[in-house]
Design a protein around this motif. Structure first.
Motif, PDB file in Angstrom:
ATOM      1  N   GLY A 641      29.908   6.712   4.516  1.00  0.00           N
ATOM      2  CA  GLY A 641      30.559   6.125   4.282  1.00  0.00           C
ATOM      3  C   GLY A 641      30.915   5.594   2.313  1.00  0.00           C
ATOM      4  N   GLU A 642      30.348   6.178   1.971  1.00  0.00           N
ATOM      5  CA  GLU A 642      30.942   5.998   0.470  1.00  0.00           C
ATOM      6  C   GLU A 642      32.724   6.423   0.353  1.00  0.00           C
ATOM      7  OE1 GLU A 642      29.637   4.284  -1.458  1.00  0.00           O
ATOM      8  OE2 GLU A 642      27.578   4.278  -0.705  1.00  0.00           O
ATOM      9  N   VAL A 643      32.933   7.354   0.965  1.00  0.00           N
ATOM     10  CA  VAL A 643      34.319   8.147   0.670  1.00  0.00           C
ATOM     11  C   VAL A 643      35.543   6.973   1.037  1.00  0.00           C
ATOM     12  CG1 VAL A 643      36.234   9.332   1.732  1.00  0.00           C
ATOM     13  CG2 VAL A 643      33.464  10.109   1.254  1.00  0.00           C
ATOM     14  N   PRO A 644      36.104   6.557  -0.149  1.00  0.00           N
ATOM     15  CA  PRO A 644      37.388   5.588  -0.118  1.00  0.00           C
ATOM     16  C   PRO A 644      37.932   6.127   1.112  1.00  0.00           C
ATOM     17  CG  PRO A 644      37.388   6.669  -1.624  1.00  0.00           C
ATOM     18  CD  PRO A 644      36.157   7.154  -1.320  1.00  0.00           C
ATOM     19  N   ASP A 645      38.205   4.854   3.083  1.00  0.00           N
ATOM     20  CA  ASP A 645      39.304   5.082   3.710  1.00  0.00           C
ATOM     21  C   ASP A 645      40.487   6.303   2.828  1.00  0.00           C
ATOM     22  OD1 ASP A 645      37.431   3.349   5.097  1.00  0.00           O
ATOM     23  OD2 ASP A 645      38.391   1.819   4.705  1.00  0.00           O
TER      24      ASP A 645
END
Length: 888
Positions: A641-645
């Motif tokens: 979830g830390e990976v940017p969209d």
């Protein structure tokens, strides 16, 4: 053409009332009022703000290409304590300081009783005025200041690019004035005593109050332009002539200026008929204004071209003396000369005045406007045939464009200036510097190389070498960049020239400085801080502090890290520069993540992103660095979830440097997309060689993650050989994300290559270093890696417990899986393993009980349990098993 009644607009008046009420309560804001010409924007502001408790200040943008920058703010800021722009040192920093000072003065003026600003015709605003409004808009929600700004939404211009940013600020919103309804038209006509049919009038006027007024006055559908011409034609001849001159001069009419141009002594008296006819409205002693811009436009459009050109020439001559006394009028004079007869003399004078206007705009830190005026000058000289003056002017134009953030245009004009002019080669090569524009790097490098071929003066040559070094670093040519930077620094220090020293020091640190001895790096960092004080360049102080912080991280002196971070925070507070604040937030986020305070680190990263979006939009690197931070956070925490969209979009826009190339498969792996990561990794592998790894140490770290995941011993061996050439470092990369100690990466490579003894030793060393520096997440990861290597269950449990405390889901999952595997292979509890080890040491049950502070019966119970679980017959077999399993 009398003043129309104010009808309708209930919704818009409610919006203004809400804005004023919020501001009175200490939560100011910005309301952008949109609509076509004549729809009633100004009248709404007059009605909504008139008679209120808060004072009102008005500023108006004008439709004049020669208008000085910040024109709408001049009246707004009059009488407030706003210092003149400071031109010492860094001009970009000075521009921000001026905007901050103006904002502070307006916010202070709103205390305690409130203040309302009305900015009219924002569609004509210059870029510097819009920049100041953007800065002010960011502070309104914490003030008693209300800003109403009107603009025509039917006219494209500079405002279009600024609107999304303005509307995104806290407390900012917009309202569009619609046409009047049939019922409102009927009320309007009744106020005018007109018997026209409301539906007919609505159809002819489109519900626009200005056109509706013309229809009501004419009694039919006479066009507004015709009504203006009819009204003016009925005025005395002197008033008509003065109105024609006034239309050439602009929407606002200064009687003294009009007298200078016209030669009429008592202009105010001569214009009284125009005031009575509502063509003009009085706005102050000696000041008149056209009733509406459309009225002025109609008179101006009605002038014969020859008359218009003649009047512009008269205006230019009359205003020259005033402009010599007030340089802010230089652009106005230039504009009149440009619109007068196009003979060489007029064009040459236009160019001269445009250059003066550009100098004044630069003095006001209005770089976009300086570029605009210099563009006028260039066009005028070209038309006048004065081609010998063009190359020098192009250097001035390129410099202004660079300062305004128009890097491509600046480069093109600098290159054109240098063509066939070796005397301008150095000036052209040094226009565009320190930017994130990979497509310009080859061309800029060519300019610098050409200049080095003709320049021999030490200080100037040093600056050209520094430029070449920076460009080589941008292109990934680390060895060449290092050599050029060293040469630049040697020349700069021998010359003693401060400007050359500044460029050389920055270039030397732009190249990866790890090959410099630590004392030399600290010396250069201290020199940078000293030069910053001497030259008034706060960004140089930032780089010096940052370099010292990096050096402290390298040796693991965490007290020094905190000292330098505090100094950078103070620099951000004192200068209020967005770039310094952004770096401060980035560094603090990185240090917090290094220490395991992930939630706080995320908050600061978000704040840094807000600063970048609001104030650093021209710098393309800010989004990339924030993305890199979140990518590394995902890797360390193991949280997809830390990976940017927008990760893929950012990667597509990132230059094809080694670190960017490797980030593609790393991002896919962090997202849990293993097949995608494998495919991307296969496309990266052929590119990996010594030069690829040398571009950036982080490249090796990222590759090692991938090699470990896919069991790639070949790449692991390349990385291991590369790491062996680097000096030991506790941590690096604080500007993006603090790395683990270098010895930890060597341990990972050794483990992958089957060099278990080296791996164990280096993992143990890494754990000790990370424990000492407080790098809790890396302690977790290294304990876990060592536990995988050794099967050490207590170490795995320690890693699991700390990973849970720090909320590192990836480490929690891997530690749990490891413990499950260890327990499946060894069913004994930790206490049972401990007792088995003591049995291997030939201790009796009584001795074991005394050692462990247990009862002898409890020890006997544990021994029976061990025999049952391991299917052994006696204590001797337990001892043999323990020695074989390495227990004890």
């Amino acid at each position: 053409m009398g003043t129309e009644p104010f009808v309708g607009r209930a919704a818009a008046r409610g919006e203004v009332a809400r804005l004023l009420g919020d501001a009175a309560a200490g939560a100011g804001g910005l309301l952008l009022v949109a609509g076509p010409a004549g729809i009633g924007k100004t009248r709404l502001c007059e009605e909504a703000t008139g008679g209120g408790p808060a004072p009102v200040r008005w500023g108006r943008c004008v439709d004049d290409p020669g208008a000085p920058p910040l024109w709408p703010w001049r009246r707004v800021l009059a009488g407030l304590d706003v210092p003149e722009p400071d031109h010492a040192g860094d001009l970009a920093a000075a521009r921000f300081r001026f905007a901050a000072a103006a904002t502070d003065a307006l916010v202070a003026a709103a205390e305690p009783d409130g203040l309302v600003l009305v900015l009219e015709d924002l569609h004509w605003a210059d870029e510097t005025s819009l920049r100041l409004l953007r800065h002010l808009a960011g502070e309104l929600h914490r003030s008693r200041l209300a800003v109403l700004a009107t603009y025509r939404d039917t006219e494209p211009g500079r405002l279009d690019a600024a609107l999304p940013d303005l509307l995104s600020r806290p407390g900012a919103h917009g309202v569009t004035l619609p046409p009047l309804s049939e019922a409102e038209v009927r009320e309007f006509l009744a106020h005018h005593g007109s018997g026209l049919d409301a539906r007919h009038a609505l159809r002819r006027s489109g519900g626009n109050p200005l056109y509706l007024r013309a229809i009501a006055r004419s009694g039919d559908g006479v066009p507004l332009g015709h009504l203006v011409r009819t009204t003016v034609a009925a005025l005395p001849a002197q008033a008509r002539e003065l109105l024609e001159i006034a239309a050439v001069l602009g929407e606002e009419v200064d009687s003294a200026v009009l007298a200078d141009v016209s030669g009429v002594d008592d202009v105010a008296r001569a214009l009284d008929p125009a005031v009575r006819a509502a063509v003009l409205v009085p706005v102050g002693p000696g000041l008149r204004r056209f009733a509406h811009a459309v009225v002025r436009d109609a008179i101006y459009a009605g002038l014969e071209p020859s008359v218009r050109e003649s009047l512009h020439g008269r205006a230019a001559r009359a205003l020259e003396d005033r402009a010599r006394r007030d340089p802010a009028l230089a652009g106005v004079v230039a504009g009149h000369w440009l619109r007068s007869a196009a003979d060489a003399s007029a064009l040459s004078r236009a160019a001269d005045w445009a250059r003066r206007a550009a100098a004044e705009a630069t003095r006001s830190l209005a770089f976009a406007e300086a570029a605009r005026f210099l563009g006028f000058a260039h066009d005028a000289l070209r038309r006048a045939g004065e081609v010998t003056r063009l190359p020098g002017l192009l250097i001035e134009l390129a410099t202004a464009e660079y300062r305004a953030g128009r890097f491509r245009q600046a480069y093109e004009h600098a290159r054109e200036a240098a063509r066939g002019r070796p005397d301008l080669a150095a000036a052209a090569a040094l226009v565009v510097r320190d930017i994130a524009a990979p497509d310009l790097v080859p061309g800029l490098a060519e300019l610098a190389t050409a200049a080095l071929g003709v320049v021999h003066e030490p200080a100037l040559r040093s600056r050209l070498l520094a430029q070449s070094a920076s460009l080589a670093a941008e292109a990934g040519s680390t060895a060449e960049a290092t050599r050029l930077a060293a040469d630049a620094l040697a020349l700069a220090e021998s010359s003693g020239d401060p400007e050359a020293l500044v460029d050389a020091v920055r270039a030397r640190f732009k190249v990866w400085p790890i090959d410099l001895p630590l004392p030399e790096r600290l010396r250069l960092a201290t020199l940078a801080i000293d030069l910053a004080a001497r030259t008034g360049q706060p960004l140089l102080a930032l780089w010096g502090r940052k370099w010292r912080l990096d050096a402290a991280f390298e040796v693991g002196t965490m007290t020094a890290v905190d000292v330098e971070l505090a100094a950078i925070s103070e620099l951000a507070r004192a200068t209020r520069l967005p770039l310094v604040r952004w770096h401060e937030l980035r560094l603090r986020a990185s240090v917090l993540a290094y220490r395991g305070s992930f939630a706080e680190a995320r908050q600061l990263d978000e704040l840094a992103t807000e600063v970048a979006t609001a104030d650093l939009a021209e710098d393309g690197t800010t989004a990339g660095l924030s993305f890199a931070f979140r990518q590394q956070l995902a890797v360390v925490t193991g949280d997809p979830g830390e990976v940017p969209d927008a990760a893929d979009e950012v990667l597509e826009q990132t230059p094809a440097l080694a670190i960017a190339v490797v980030s593609g498969p790393v991002v896919a792996l962090a997202r849990g997309q293993r097949a995608e990561a494998a495919a991307r990794y296969e496309s990266v592998r052929p590119k990996v060689d010594t030069a690829f790894l040398a571009q950036n140490p982080a490249t090796a770290f990222q590759l090692l993650l991938l090699a470990d995941e896919f069991g790639d011993r070949e790449i692991a061996a390349l990385v291991a050989d590369h790491l062996a050439t680097l000096p030991p470092m506790v941590s690096g990369g604080a500007g993006v994300f603090c790395s683990d100690t270098f010895v930890a990466w060597r341990a990972r490579a050794a483990a992958l290559l089957g060099r278990d003894e080296d791996a164990r030793r280096w993992f143990a060393e890494a754990i000790a270093i990370d424990t000492r520096t407080g790098a809790r997440p890396y302690v977790v990861l290294n304990r876990l890696a060592l536990a995988v290597l050794t099967g050490d269950e207590p170490l795995a449990r320690d890693a699991l417990a700390e990973a849970r405390r720090l909320r590192m889901p990836g480490a929690v999952r891997r530690a749990s899986e490891l413990l499950d595997r260890l327990r499946a292979a060894d069913p004994l509890t930790a206490r049972e393993r401990e007792i088995a080890g003591l049995l291997a040491a030939a201790l009796s049950n009584r001795a074991i009980a005394e050692r462990l502070v247990l009862s002898e019966r409890t020890v006997e119970s544990h021994v029976r349990s061990i025999l049952n679980k391991l299917d052994l017959a006696n204590r001797t077999q337990i001892a043999e098993w323990a020695r074989t399993a390495g227990v004890g």
